[in-house]
Structures are given as C-alpha cells and as structure tokens.
Write a protein that holds these residues in place. Structure first.
Motif, PDB file in Angstrom:
ATOM      1  N   ARG A   1       0.821  -1.226   0.000  1.00  0.00           N
ATOM      2  CA  ARG A   1       0.000   0.000   0.000  1.00  0.00           C
ATOM      3  C   ARG A   1       0.848   1.267   0.000  1.00  0.00           C
ATOM      4  NH1 ARG A   1      -3.505  -0.596   5.115  1.00  0.00           N
ATOM      5  NH2 ARG A   1      -1.539  -1.487   5.855  1.00  0.00           N
ATOM      6  N   LYS A   2       1.731   1.404   0.982  1.00  0.00           N
ATOM      7  CA  LYS A   2       2.592   2.582   1.078  1.00  0.00           C
ATOM      8  C   LYS A   2       3.880   2.182   1.776  1.00  0.00           C
ATOM      9  CE  LYS A   2      -0.482   6.547   0.735  1.00  0.00           C
ATOM     10  NZ  LYS A   2      -1.628   5.825   0.202  1.00  0.00           N
TER      11      LYS A   2
ATOM     12  N   ARG B   1       3.760   3.687   9.482  1.00  0.00           N
ATOM     13  CA  ARG B   1       2.319   3.635   9.691  1.00  0.00           C
ATOM     14  C   ARG B   1       1.903   4.376  10.972  1.00  0.00           C
ATOM     15  NH1 ARG B   1       2.944   1.745   5.302  1.00  0.00           N
ATOM     16  NH2 ARG B   1       2.124  -0.197   4.461  1.00  0.00           N
TER      17      ARG B   1
ATOM     18  N   TRP C   1      -3.804   9.579   5.113  1.00  0.00           N
ATOM     19  CA  TRP C   1      -3.528   8.981   3.806  1.00  0.00           C
ATOM     20  C   TRP C   1      -4.572   9.472   2.803  1.00  0.00           C
ATOM     21  CZ3 TRP C   1      -1.494   3.286   3.887  1.00  0.00           C
ATOM     22  CH2 TRP C   1      -0.476   3.178   4.829  1.00  0.00           C
TER      23      TRP C   1
ATOM     24  N   ASP D   1      -2.289   8.927  -2.999  1.00  0.00           N
ATOM     25  CA  ASP D   1      -0.948   8.351  -2.931  1.00  0.00           C
ATOM     26  C   ASP D   1      -0.020   9.153  -2.021  1.00  0.00           C
ATOM     27  OD1 ASP D   1       0.739   6.280  -3.755  1.00  0.00           O
ATOM     28  OD2 ASP D   1       1.762   7.613  -5.158  1.00  0.00           O
TER      29      ASP D   1
ATOM     30  N   VAL E   1       0.783  11.033   1.956  1.00  0.00           N
ATOM     31  CA  VAL E   1       0.503  11.068   3.383  1.00  0.00           C
ATOM     32  C   VAL E   1       0.780  12.480   3.883  1.00  0.00           C
ATOM     33  CG1 VAL E   1       1.119  10.206   5.660  1.00  0.00           C
ATOM     34  CG2 VAL E   1       1.039   8.634   3.721  1.00  0.00           C
TER      35      VAL E   1
ATOM     36  N   ASP F   1     -10.913   8.037   3.927  1.00  0.00           N
ATOM     37  CA  ASP F   1      -9.455   8.199   4.012  1.00  0.00           C
ATOM     38  C   ASP F   1      -8.978   7.867   5.431  1.00  0.00           C
ATOM     39  OD1 ASP F   1      -9.084   8.918   1.390  1.00  0.00           O
ATOM     40  OD2 ASP F   1      -9.217  11.077   1.756  1.00  0.00           O
TER      41      ASP F   1
END
Length: 636
Positions: free
Chosen positions: A285-286, A290, A317, A320, A322, A357
């Motif tokens: 995902r990224k 986190r 988030w 794409d 943060v 989100d």
C-alpha cells in the motif's frame, strides 16, 4: 545459563546512549567509511574511543561494522580503520567479505569476527573457519535457524526493516541509481512504486512473540535493525525486548498489548514475523511509517480506534500521499478537548481528506525515554604500529580469448555450441541437463548451481553434480565449494569478488563483480577472472514471490521478473551490451568473457568473437538500447 544477547543499533551518539540506558547487552556501530549504513550519523576515529569506553563502563559490548565490499586501492585504509577499532577495544568486527578473515586473524588475533548478513549466509557450509559469530540471512526458516545454531554461534534479526532481496545479493540500487547497497549507500528502490503499487516494500519485522522459541533454538544474539532510526525508536525497542527476554528467563513471559502499541508507535510499516515463521513480508500500500490506526474520516469526523491527545502527531492517507502534522485542536461534540478516547467521535483538521481516508497516530506527546549520561571523549591511542597486508604479484592470463555462455534450454545450448562458445553453462537442476552434456560437440560443458541453497539442497545439488560429471561447475553459493574438490570451478558474480584478496582467496575463476568499473577491474593484479560483457544482470534475488511478470517503474522502465529454482529474480530493465568497449579489457590483459542471454546466444557469441579478435565490427546501431552498466562509472 548464558542469556541471549540483546544487540541494538547505534547510528549516532544519541542512539548509543538510548540503547545503553534501556537494556542493551551490546550495540553495533560504524565509522563514516566501510559500513553498510553510511547515511547514519556514525562515529569518527576520535569519537569511537569515547563511545566504546562509555559502553564498557556500563558492561555493554561494542561491535564495529566494517561490512561493505572494499576496492583494491582501499584495502590499506580499511585495515587502518580496523586497527582504530581494535585500538579502541572493540569487542568484535562485523565484516561482509569472508576472504578478509585470515588477514584479520594475522593482524588482530584476539579480535572476534562476526560475519554480516551482507555475506548472505543461508547454510552452514558457507561459514568459514575462524568465524566467531554469523548473522544469518533473514530468509531462513525456523528449522534452518535451529539446525545452524547447533553448529555455530548465530545472530538473528528480531526487529526492524527487512530487505526485499537477500542482503548482499542486491544490485538494484547500484545499477539503476548508482548507489551501492554493498557499499553502504542503498537508495532503497524497493520502497518505490512499480505497477502503480509498492510490491517490493516490506513490512517491519517484529519477533517479540517468538522470543521463547528463538531462545530455545539456540541463537546467541537477538539483533535489532535501525541505525538510520531515532533515539526514541532505539530506546523503545531496547526497553521492550529487554523486558520480555528477562521475563522469559524468569518464567513470566506474557505480552502486554500496550508494549506492541509502543513498538508500533516508535516505527512500523505493519509488523510481520517474517520468513522464519512463514509470514508474508510485503505490504504494497505505502512504503512509509504507519503508526497506530486511528480510524477513517466520515463526513469530516473521525471515530477513534485509540486515544488521541493535543500535541500528538497524525498522518492522513489521501490517495498516494501522506499528510502529517501535529494536532493542535480536537473537537468533541463541538467543544475543544485536550484528549479524546477510543470510541469517541471527534473532529480534527482533515487536510482535505474525504470519506474513507484513513488516519494514523504517528507520535505521542506523552512518550518519554531515558537517554542516559553524555559520552565523554577520551584520548585516542593506536595500539598496532604496522599492519601486514599481502603484496600481490601480477598474475597474467596466458590463455587465448575465451567466451563462456549461459544457456537456458536445449535449443540455446545447442546454438551456443554451434557458435563455438568455449564453455556452455547449464542449470544443474534442469531435467535435461545430462542430455545436454552429450549433445555438445564444440563447447565444454559446465553446470551452474543456484545462488541460494539450504544445507539439504546443497547435498542434493552436490549429488546431482557428481552424477552428471560435467567438465566444470559455475558455483553460485559459497557452501557448494566444500563439495567440489578436484573439479574445475568458476564462480558466479554472487560471490562479490571485488579485489585481489578475493581473487587469491577462492578456488577457481570468478566472474568479477559488475559493480567495478573498467579502470578498477583492469587494475587488479590477478587477471585470471571473467568479465560479464553482455546480457541480463540480476538486480535482486528474493524469497518473496511476485505475481507480475515484470515491474514497471514511474519512468516507464520494465524490469523482468523470473523464477529460478524457487528464487525470484528481478532483471535490469536494459541488458548489458559493451560491444566494442569489450576490447579495452583485452588490451588490459583480460581474456575471459561471459554472455548471459535467454535468446540469440549464438548471435552474440559470434559478434563478440569478432570484437574480441579485433576484427572489423561497427557497433553504432546495435548498441542502441543497451546499457554499459558500471563500465564507465562504477560505484562510490
């Protein structure tokens, strides 16, 4: 009973103090040269004396990382810095290159040697004599850890970032970005986007729940990754792992969820128990930190999954990206509050977030940690006046020009033979391997063995080599060497041969590291080695499976993915093609050349035969679309 050692990263002085003050038995650190984390704060020739003295006064051991590949003209400086570490009373040296062990023992006989995870130790046969401890590859199964730990002192990673590739077997950053992971400057291409996702981005390892099993497995040290991370991270991980190691020995091991929460808040990309416990290691995902999941926005409001206080950090988030910030206002039922709790519905600045989100808590205003006393400098005194290094005499290659070609199937093997390649390499594990041997009329037949092998697989491959009885073997794994006495040997570039020490260490003839440029290669005194001049370069070797047949990056480059004997290989987006530049090697006295292509192998054998014999050949058009790799640039 000897307790397992808790080994913490000390990327700089603050992290060292955090580790020592929160329960480390040992720390590992590096100079600003020759260590695999050159972008960390690190230590210099003066500060390392005070750092080691600081640790020793608090009964903490210090291991100095000199765990990168070393060029010929750097050997004197490398061993000079090792002498500095020795003079500062380092408890051990951490190295990548096994060929340095005899030199270290000759010059520093009482200095312990730890073999870094960069050495890609995946089996017990790869561990050389006089290794005091080996840091096992993170890809090993629990059963393999147990087996090797019965024979050797083993160190395993228990927490922190994971590499997608086997450490020491990655050229992605080097070939694509010009920054070598083997030289401490990895640009982390595994954290970049491919195919509109992050398929190479690994989660963070967390083996806290597995402490009892790993202690029973017989490992001597638990290693925490993170020389690039903060003192808060180091302190938190040290404190919590110390707590549960001690709890295990006291018979009171039971994990408090709050400690997992604190570990996640310190740093996580989601947690995994890794390959050792058959867990998935990728979160596509990224690729960034986190924190703790707070919830998702709905109509501008947030129903909290965990507590939130004014001054805490959050990351929102959005598509794409943060967006991170420090919370300075929390509204609950329209009223400002200092703190809200799990289950509360609140409003915070959404920063443009929409329904659905997600939001993560990335830091807590309440977190505090012990940093301990400051490190006091002490006088540096070098103990050893003279270091003995080998003086290598030139070794000419008096052979004629030879071309060694890899074949991937029966058709290409026969084609390479018709083109009169001097040697054809063929996968020892292919079912038709014995048949291929009998089909060749012009070329000598060498089997090639996998780069990654377990103890069990080594024995099986050795039996297969014995049965086939080839003219020689292209060896992919160090452990294989113990099974090939009396056979002619070539070494794959997975051996990372980088200098004349390496060339005079291993039996056989190596394919020299493709990270060396032409000048560095030509300067090697021993000319009995092979140069890869054309074909695919393997950028990564990974235990992790990939579904896509290729990876496409943001610049539109295509990296082919293939499976080779259970290992995922990622190939460079462009094939290497030196063409007429290859003649420079011949002029420098180098006679052996390697071609690795899946198609048209006969075509390229014939082309390079002309080129290397200095016959007229115009490469102006054909070289378009190829890369010359590190021929001209090399790596720092």
């Amino acid at each position: 009973m000897q307790k397992v050692e808790l080994l913490l990263p000390a990327g700089d002085e603050s992290c060292l103090r955090a580790a020592v003050s929160n329960g480390a038995d040992a720390v590992y650190l590096g100079f600003n040269k020759f260590n695999a984390r050159l972008s960390a704060g690190n230590f210099d020739e003066k500060t390392i004396f005070g750092a080691i003295d600081y640790c020793h006064k608090r009964n903490v051991r210090v291991y100095v990382a000199l765990n990168t590949l070393v060029k010929n003209d750097e050997l004197a400086e490398y061993f000079r810095l090792m002498n500095v570490a020795y003079s500062a009373n380092a408890d051990a040296i951490l190295i990548q290159d096994p060929c340095f062990i005899p030199l270290i023992k000759q010059n520093f006989p009482d200095l312990a040697i730890h073999l870094s995870t960069q050495a890609t130790t995946a089996n017990s046969y790869s561990i050389p004599e006089n290794t005091d401890r080996v840091v096992l590859a993170r890809e090993l199964s629990f059963e393999e850890i147990v087996s090797i730990s019965k024979k050797y002192n083993t160190e395993v990673f228990v927490h922190g970032a994971l590499c997608f590739s086997y450490s020491g077997q990655c050229l992605f950053s080097s070939l694509v970005g010009g920054r070598s992971g083997n030289r401490g400057l990895c640009a982390q291409p595994c954290r970049l986007m491919y195919n509109n996702k992050y398929p190479l981005s690994t989660m963070d390892l967390c083996l806290l729940p597995k402490i009892p099993e790993l202690i029973k497995a017989g490992v001597v040290a638990f290693k925490v990754e993170g020389r690039m991370r903060s003192p808060l991270y180091v302190a938190t991980v040290a404190r919590i792992y110390r707590k549960y190691i001690d709890a295990h020995y006291a018979g009171t091991f039971s994990i408090d969820d709050k400690d997992i929460y604190d570990l996640m808040l310190a740093f996580n990309r989601e947690f995994t128990t890794g390959f050792g416990f058959n867990d998935n290691v990728v979160d596509s995902r990224k690729p960034m930190k986190r924190g703790i999941f707070l919830g998702t926005f709905k109509e501008g409001k947030l129903k909290l999954r965990t507590n939130l206080k004014r001054g805490d950090g959050v990351g929102i988030w959005i598509d794409d990206k943060v967006t991170g910030y420090t919370v300075d206002k929390i509204l609950k039922d329209g009223t400002k509050v200092e703190e809200a709790f799990a289950g509360d519905t609140v409003e915070i600045d959404p920063k443009g977030a929409r329904n659905g989100d997600p939001v993560y808590k990335t830091s807590s205003v309440d977190v505090q940690f012990e940093l301990g006393d400051e490190i006091q400098p002490i006088k540096a005194e070098v103990r050893k006046s003279k270091i003995i290094l080998p003086q290598f005499n030139p070794v000419e290659n008096k052979s004629s020009i030879k071309i060694f070609a890899k074949a991937y199937n029966k058709k290409s093997a026969q084609a390479a033979d018709r083109a009169k390649a001097d040697v054809v390499y063929y996968d020892v594990l292919k079912e038709d391997c014995e048949e291929i041997k009998e089909l060749l009329n012009h070329s000598r037949f060498f089997v090639c063995t996998p780069r990654i092998l377990s103890d069990k697989q080594l024995v099986e491959v050795a039996d297969r080599v014995k049965k086939i009885d080839p003219d020689g073997v292209l060896v992919g794994n160090r452990g294989m060497l113990k099974f090939l006495a009396g056979r002619e040997i070539h070494l794959d570039y997975s051996f990372n041969c980088f200098n004349d020490v390496d060339l005079n260490c291993y039996p056989g003839i190596p394919i020299i590291s493709p990270e060396l440029n032409f000048g560095e290669t030509a300067a090697l005194k021993n000319k009995r080695f092979i140069v890869l001049i054309h074909g695919d370069i393997v950028l990564m070797n990974s235990k992790q499976k990939l579904k896509a047949p290729e990876l496409v990056d943001s610049e539109g480059r295509h990296f082919k993915v293939r499976i080779n004997n259970g290992i995922t290989e990622i190939l460079n987006s462009k094939q290497l093609g030196l063409f007429n530049k290859a003649r420079d090697y011949v002029r420098a006295g180098i006679k052996y050349f390697y071609i690795d292509v899946e198609k048209d192998v006969d075509k390229f054998v014939r082309i390079y035969r002309k080129i290397l014999n200095f016959e007229s050949f115009d490469d102006t058009k054909i070289k378009k679309g190829y890369t010359t790799g590190h021929f001209g640039r090399g790596v720092r």
